[in-house]
Every structure is written in structure tokens, then in C-alpha cells.
Scaffold this motif. Structure first.
Motif, PDB file in Angstrom:
ATOM      1  N   ASP A  74       0.836  -1.206   0.000  1.00 18.71           N
ATOM      2  CA  ASP A  74       0.000   0.000   0.000  1.00 18.71           C
ATOM      3  C   ASP A  74       0.868   1.252   0.000  1.00 18.71           C
ATOM      4  OD1 ASP A  74      -2.329  -1.438  -0.041  1.00 18.71           O
ATOM      5  OD2 ASP A  74      -2.681  -1.321   2.133  1.00 18.71           O
ATOM      6  N   TYR A  75       1.960   1.201   0.761  1.00 23.90           N
ATOM      7  CA  TYR A  75       2.897   2.327   0.825  1.00 23.90           C
ATOM      8  C   TYR A  75       3.537   2.568  -0.543  1.00 23.90           C
ATOM      9  CZ  TYR A  75       7.175   4.870   2.148  1.00 23.90           C
ATOM     10  OH  TYR A  75       8.208   5.778   2.224  1.00 23.90           O
ATOM     11  N   TRP A  77       2.338   1.720  -3.484  1.00 26.16           N
ATOM     12  CA  TRP A  77       1.316   2.212  -4.391  1.00 26.16           C
ATOM     13  C   TRP A  77       1.025   3.698  -4.137  1.00 26.16           C
ATOM     14  CZ3 TRP A  77      -0.689   1.429  -8.835  1.00 26.16           C
ATOM     15  CH2 TRP A  77      -1.927   1.966  -9.198  1.00 26.16           C
ATOM     16  N   SER A  78       0.979   4.090  -2.887  1.00 27.85           N
ATOM     17  CA  SER A  78       0.730   5.496  -2.557  1.00 27.85           C
ATOM     18  C   SER A  78       1.867   6.383  -3.053  1.00 27.85           C
ATOM     19  CB  SER A  78       0.549   5.666  -1.044  1.00 27.85           C
ATOM     20  OG  SER A  78      -0.589   4.966  -0.577  1.00 27.85           O
ATOM     21  N   GLN A  81       1.816   7.097  -6.643  1.00 35.60           N
ATOM     22  CA  GLN A  81       0.793   8.084  -6.986  1.00 35.60           C
ATOM     23  C   GLN A  81       1.124   9.480  -6.438  1.00 35.60           C
ATOM     24  OE1 GLN A  81      -2.612   5.910  -5.262  1.00 35.60           O
ATOM     25  NE2 GLN A  81      -3.415   5.691  -7.351  1.00 35.60           N
ATOM     26  N   ASP A  83       1.545  10.225  -3.253  1.00 31.78           N
ATOM     27  CA  ASP A  83       0.936  10.432  -1.938  1.00 31.78           C
ATOM     28  C   ASP A  83       1.905   9.958  -0.855  1.00 31.78           C
ATOM     29  OD1 ASP A  83      -0.662  10.743   0.260  1.00 31.78           O
ATOM     30  OD2 ASP A  83      -2.043   9.098  -0.221  1.00 31.78           O
TER      31      ASP A  83
END
Length: 341
Positions: A74-75, A77-78, A81, A83
Motif C-alpha cells: 500500500d505504501y 502504491w501510494s 501516486q 501520496d
């Protein structure tokens, strides 16, 4: 021609793969370090007076109840993006904060490395050609001071002498308070923004604030670059082809700057690149002393406030700078040394 094109495509593909794997490794290091440090990110958000129910709700909302490997992806992927989370200290997205503070560090470090290269390379060459003479001894002492003098002490002495004593430079900060906000922040590099706006009063004021911290950074890079240049040149000047060139009557300036200096350009690129990266990530003390709103000051504040999103974001940016500079060095190798193509 087709073989050459195939090799070129293969080289580009390998370059992309190596860069992607290096960046992924950097993400993994920053993520897992952020999880093992003795700082509770949930407690940093909710405070030490929160109830257990509030703590548990915040932990779920932050995704910290999920398996570690899931949190890592998740990190990643963020980050892909753009983020980097929200800063506890500023209550703004970390990415926005870094876009605001990193150009200030980039501006100071760039001026510093330009000073270091412009003075350090000729000083190193000159010392090598005068080995054992007073010039060489002075340069070696100067380089030793660059390694041993603490940055914060030199910054304080510089402020006391050149700002408070002589008044030659402006004080701490990036601008005097009455110049702030007069030019639009197009690049967040103050000299460029002031020049684009045509406001030369702001430009001169920004330069007056920049010259002392950049010169101190330049002093440290100058000492390192001069020492390494001297070492490289001494090795080259001892080669047989240098003796042959002198016997043939080649002018001394050509012996030094063409026959001697040209072969050391490739290793010198590594020295300059590493020095530049070190200035970008090692300017914490200088930024603290001069109240410079750069990434070093931002990272220090984040650490003091246990702001892990900001800490990880700043660490990721600094690591990415190292990767980028190393890859630029690889490209310059190929340009300057055909044997590496």
C-alpha cells in the motif's frame, strides 16, 4: 547499425530495471525503518490522552492493523501516486511540503557545489604540480580544516563576523521579512523566481542571505574536491606518458590540463556527484544555524515532533537524489569515456 541499436535498447532497458529495483529497495528500507523505530505513529496523531477506543479507531483508519507486507505494498502504491501522507507538524500533504522546502536546499547546495568545483579543482591541480612546496602544504592544511571543523561552529562564527561584525551579508532566513511574498513562487528557487519576476531588489536580498551559508557548504565541498583532485593528478603526473610529453617539448600547461587532467575527469565526476549529494542531505546543521527553510530543517522539525510521514518522505527524497546523481554520473561516464559505452 541494427546490432548497435539493439545494444542501445538493451542498455536503456537495463538502466531502467536497475533504477527501478534501486528505488524499490529504497522504499523498502524507508518503510521498514519507519516501522521499527520506537515511535508510535498512532500516538503521534491522537495524543497521549486519547482513550483506547480512539486509539484503536485511529490505528484502523491508518491501516496499521493489516499485515506488514500489505502495508508495504500500500505504501509503494501510494508513493507511486505521489501520496506521501499528511504531516502532523504542518497538517498539509508531505508531498506539498517537500515541493516547498526542497528547492531551498537545492538552491543553497547548488551554489555551494559550484563554489567547491570552481575553486577546488584548480587548487587540487595546482597543489599536485607543486608537490611538497608551500602551496601544497597550505592546500593540505585547508583540506584538513574542511574535514575537522564542525559545520555549526563555522556557521555561527560566520554570522558573528560577516553579519554582526562587518555587515557584509544578510542574517538568518531566506529573505528579509518585508521582501517576503513580493514575487510569485513559480519554482520555489528564490533567485530564479525573483529573476523571472524582474524584481532585482528581492534578487539582491535573496543573494545576500544565500552567500554565507552557500559559501560555508562550498568550503566543505572544496576541501574534499581539492584533496581528491590532488590525489588523482599526482597519480597521473607520475605516469610515463607525462614524462614523454615533457621530453617532446609539449608546453607545460598542455601537459597538465590535457595529458594529466583529461584522464581524471571520470573519477572526478564521482567525487563531485557524491559531494553534491552530501551537501543536499547533510545541510541540516547549516540550515538550523541560518534558519534556512530547507529539507534539513524540515526533517529536524519532523523528528522532534515524531512526524513519521514527514520523516519518511524527506528520507525518500534524499535517497532518490542519491540515486539520480549516481545515474547521471553513469551517463557522463559514457560521454567522457568511450571505453565504457
Amino acid at each position: 547499425m541494427a546490432v548497435r541499436a539493439g545494444r542501445s535498447a538493451k542498455g536503456v532497458g537495463g538502466f531502467v530495471v536497475v533504477t527501478a529495483l534501486t528505488f524499490l529497495g529504497l522504499l523498502a528500507i524507508t518503510f521498514f525503518i519507519g516501522r521499527v523505530v520506537p515511535i508510535d505513529p498512532v500516538l503521534s496523531v491522537v495524543g497521549d490522552r486519547a482513550t483506547q477506543a480512539q486509539y484503536d479507531a485511529a490505528r484502523v483508519a491508518m491501516g496499521l492493523d493489516r499485515p506488514l507486507i500489505v502495508q508495504f505494498f500500500d505504501y509503494v502504491w501510494s508513493v507511486m501516486q505521489g501520496d506521501l501522507g499528511t504531516s502532523i507538524s504542518t497538517n498539509r500533504p508531505v508531498a506539498d511540503d517537500l515541493l516547498r522546502v526542497f528547492p531551498a536546499t537545492l538552491e543553497m547546495a547548488t551554489i555551494g557545489i559550484l563554489i567547491g568545483v570552481a575553486l577546488g579543482v584548480p587548487a587540487g591541480v595546482w597543489a599536485a604540480t607543486r608537490r611538497g612546496e608551500w602551496v601544497d602544504q597550505v592546500m593540505r592544511v585547508f583540506a584538513l580544516l574542511g574535514y575537522s571543523v564542525p559545520a555549526f561552529w563555522l556557521g555561527l562564527v560566520g554570522l558573528a563576523f560577516f553579519y554582526a561584525g562587518l555587515g557584509w551579508v544578510a542574517g538568518p532566513g531566506r529573505l528579509d521579512i518585508f521582501y517576503e511574498g513580493l514575487v510569485p513562487a513559480r519554482t520555489n528557487v528564490m533567485l530564479i523566481d525573483a529573476a523571472l519576476a524582474g524584481d532585482w531588489d528581492v534578487f539582491r536580498n535573496a543573494l545576500a542571505h544565500l552567500v554565507l551559508p552557500a559559501s560555508i557548504l562550498g568550503f566543505f565541498s572544496l576541501a574534499f574536491i581539492a584533496r581528491m583532485t590532488r590525489s588523482f593528478m599526482l597519480d597521473q603526473l607520475g605516469q610515463e606518458f607525462i614524462t614523454t610529453a615533457r621530453v617532446k617539448g609539449v608546453p607545460e600547461w598542455r601537459v597538465i590540463w590535457v595529458h594529466g587532467f583529461k584522464p581524471i575527469r571520470v573519477p572526478l565526476i564521482t567525487v563531485i556527484g557524491l559531494s553534491y549529494a552530501a551537501l543536499l542531505e547533510g545541510s541540516v546543521m547549516i540550515e538550523t544555524v541560518f534558519s534556512w527553510p530547507g529539507i534539513g530543517n524540515y526533517l529536524t522539525t519532523a523528528l522532534l515532533n515524531a512526524d513519521m510521514n514527514a520523516v519518511l518522505g524527506a528520507t525518500l527524497v534524499i535517497g532518490s537524489v542519491f540515486i539520480l546523481i549516481n545515474k547521471i554520473s553513469d551517463v557522463l561516464y559514457r560521454v567522457l569515456d568511450p571505453r565504457s559505452r
